[in-house]
Design a protein around this motif. Structure first.
Motif, mmCIF file in Angstrom:
data_model
loop_
_atom_site.group_PDB
_atom_site.id
_atom_site.type_symbol
_atom_site.label_atom_id
_atom_site.label_comp_id
_atom_site.label_asym_id
_atom_site.label_seq_id
_atom_site.Cartn_x
_atom_site.Cartn_y
_atom_site.Cartn_z
ATOM 1 N N THR A 1 32.507 -37.246 2.567
ATOM 2 C CA THR A 1 33.052 -38.583 2.356
ATOM 3 C C THR A 1 32.418 -39.487 3.411
ATOM 4 O O THR A 1 32.478 -39.191 4.599
ATOM 5 N N CYS A 2 31.776 -40.554 2.968
ATOM 6 C CA CYS A 2 31.098 -41.463 3.902
ATOM 7 C C CYS A 2 32.107 -42.306 4.680
ATOM 8 O O CYS A 2 33.144 -42.714 4.143
ATOM 9 N N ILE A 3 31.779 -42.568 5.933
ATOM 10 C CA ILE A 3 32.511 -43.586 6.679
ATOM 11 C C ILE A 3 32.147 -44.914 6.019
ATOM 12 O O ILE A 3 30.973 -45.203 5.770
ATOM 13 N N ARG A 4 33.148 -45.706 5.680
ATOM 14 C CA ARG A 4 32.942 -46.976 4.982
ATOM 15 C C ARG A 4 33.657 -48.090 5.737
ATOM 16 O O ARG A 4 34.402 -47.838 6.678
ATOM 17 N N LYS B 1 45.616 -43.901 -0.715
ATOM 18 C CA LYS B 1 46.391 -43.789 -1.949
ATOM 19 C C LYS B 1 45.528 -43.202 -3.064
ATOM 20 O O LYS B 1 45.997 -42.417 -3.879
ATOM 21 N N LEU B 2 44.243 -43.574 -3.072
ATOM 22 C CA LEU B 2 43.355 -43.075 -4.120
ATOM 23 C C LEU B 2 43.116 -41.572 -4.016
ATOM 24 O O LEU B 2 42.733 -40.936 -4.980
ATOM 25 N N TYR B 3 43.378 -40.968 -2.836
ATOM 26 C CA TYR B 3 43.214 -39.521 -2.716
ATOM 27 C C TYR B 3 44.199 -38.803 -3.634
ATOM 28 O O TYR B 3 43.867 -37.822 -4.279
ATOM 29 N N THR B 4 45.429 -39.322 -3.719
ATOM 30 C CA THR B 4 46.432 -38.683 -4.570
ATOM 31 C C THR B 4 46.074 -38.820 -6.047
ATOM 32 O O THR B 4 46.582 -38.077 -6.871
ATOM 33 N N ASN B 5 45.186 -39.743 -6.369
ATOM 34 C CA ASN B 5 44.724 -39.906 -7.754
ATOM 35 C C ASN B 5 43.400 -39.181 -7.984
ATOM 36 O O ASN B 5 42.732 -39.401 -8.977
ATOM 37 N N ASN B 6 43.008 -38.316 -7.029
ATOM 38 C CA ASN B 6 41.768 -37.535 -7.122
ATOM 39 C C ASN B 6 40.523 -38.395 -7.278
ATOM 40 O O ASN B 6 39.600 -38.045 -7.996
ATOM 41 N N VAL B 7 40.494 -39.540 -6.631
ATOM 42 C CA VAL B 7 39.308 -40.388 -6.653
ATOM 43 C C VAL B 7 38.331 -39.851 -5.609
ATOM 44 O O VAL B 7 38.651 -39.750 -4.420
ATOM 45 N N ILE B 8 37.146 -39.465 -6.061
ATOM 46 C CA ILE B 8 36.139 -38.867 -5.181
ATOM 47 C C ILE B 8 35.763 -39.845 -4.079
ATOM 48 O O ILE B 8 35.608 -41.036 -4.305
ATOM 49 N N GLY B 9 35.605 -39.320 -2.871
ATOM 50 C CA GLY B 9 35.239 -40.134 -1.718
ATOM 51 C C GLY B 9 36.436 -40.575 -0.899
ATOM 52 O O GLY B 9 36.287 -41.310 0.066
ATOM 53 N N ASN C 1 28.032 -46.174 -4.931
ATOM 54 C CA ASN C 1 29.173 -46.903 -4.377
ATOM 55 C C ASN C 1 29.363 -46.621 -2.882
ATOM 56 O O ASN C 1 30.264 -47.175 -2.257
ATOM 57 N N GLY C 2 28.520 -45.762 -2.303
ATOM 58 C CA GLY C 2 28.582 -45.489 -0.871
ATOM 59 C C GLY C 2 29.726 -44.584 -0.443
ATOM 60 O O GLY C 2 30.032 -44.481 0.742
ATOM 61 N N ASN C 3 30.357 -43.904 -1.393
ATOM 62 C CA ASN C 3 31.497 -43.058 -1.056
ATOM 63 C C ASN C 3 31.109 -41.656 -0.598
ATOM 64 O O ASN C 3 31.827 -41.054 0.190
ATOM 65 N N LEU C 4 30.006 -41.111 -1.120
ATOM 66 C CA LEU C 4 29.650 -39.728 -0.825
ATOM 67 C C LEU C 4 28.220 -39.598 -0.338
ATOM 68 O O LEU C 4 27.326 -40.306 -0.793
ATOM 69 N N LEU C 5 28.031 -38.664 0.577
ATOM 70 C CA LEU C 5 26.711 -38.328 1.103
ATOM 71 C C LEU C 5 26.470 -36.860 0.757
ATOM 72 O O LEU C 5 27.343 -36.016 0.979
ATOM 73 N N TYR C 6 25.313 -36.569 0.185
ATOM 74 C CA TYR C 6 24.943 -35.193 -0.137
ATOM 75 C C TYR C 6 23.810 -34.766 0.777
ATOM 76 O O TYR C 6 22.876 -35.533 1.019
ATOM 77 N N SER C 7 23.896 -33.539 1.283
ATOM 78 C CA SER C 7 22.879 -33.066 2.213
ATOM 79 C C SER C 7 22.579 -31.592 1.967
ATOM 80 O O SER C 7 23.287 -30.906 1.233
#
Length: 170
Positions: A154-157, A30-38, A96-102
């Motif tokens: 997007t990290c697996i959580r 649901k948060l994807y539709t609100n443009n929440v990163i991750g 918050n563990g939502n994103l991984l940068y590489s």
């Protein structure tokens, strides 16, 4: 409503080089539709048996992946031309563990592809049985943005693991 998904079996796709899948369930945060990163991912359950295509484990990336310079890989299409694997290392995971940068060098067409680590276990002297050398792939992220010098995934959580592993439809 029946939703059919057509996936190319090669890229660039030739006429007739598709498999058709029938979607039975779709999970989009649901948060994807609100443009929440991750929250840039979807899990689609299909009617067809895909066991011939293999499977991977899912895992949550920890700070060790950054601290120990663990090699990571992503699978995707290089500029929409052909399937390829890129190698690199992660340099940060958001607090918050939502994103991984590489530093994976990724091109357009990689979005939605897995970011994974490989581990090899076993005894190289064994030629049969449960102690032979085996390589395991564990997906720790899903590519959400790919560029020349940076890949955001997007990290697996835990909530993704709960959905994937506690879901009798998958």
């Amino acid at each position: 409503m029946i939703v059919t998904i057509k996936l190319p079996t090669n890229n660039p796709a030739d006429e007739g080089s598709y498999i058709s899948l029938t979607a039975t369930n779709l999970h989009v945060p649901k948060l994807y539709t609100n443009n929440v990163i991750g929250n840039d991912y979807a899990i689609i359950t299909v009617e067809e048996n895909l066991s011939d295509y293999g499977s991977v484990f899912l895992g949550i990336p920890t700070s060790d992946i950054v601290d120990k310079n663990v090699t990571i890989h992503n699978l995707g299409y290089n500029g929409y031309a052909y399937l390829k694997i890129d190698d690199g290392t992660a340099y940060s995971i958001t607090e918050n563990g939502n994103l991984l940068y590489s530093n994976l060098i990724s091109k357009g067409g990689t979005s939605g592809g897995p970011v994974y680590v490989q581990s090899t276990f076993g005894n190289s002297n064994e030629t049969s049985g449960s102690f032979t050398m085996q390589t395991y792939k564990t997906v720790v992220g899903i590519v959400s943005q790919a560029g020349e010098n940076i890949t955001e995934a997007t990290c697996i959580r835990s909530e993704i693991l709960q959905f994937a592993y506690n879901n009798s439809n998958l």
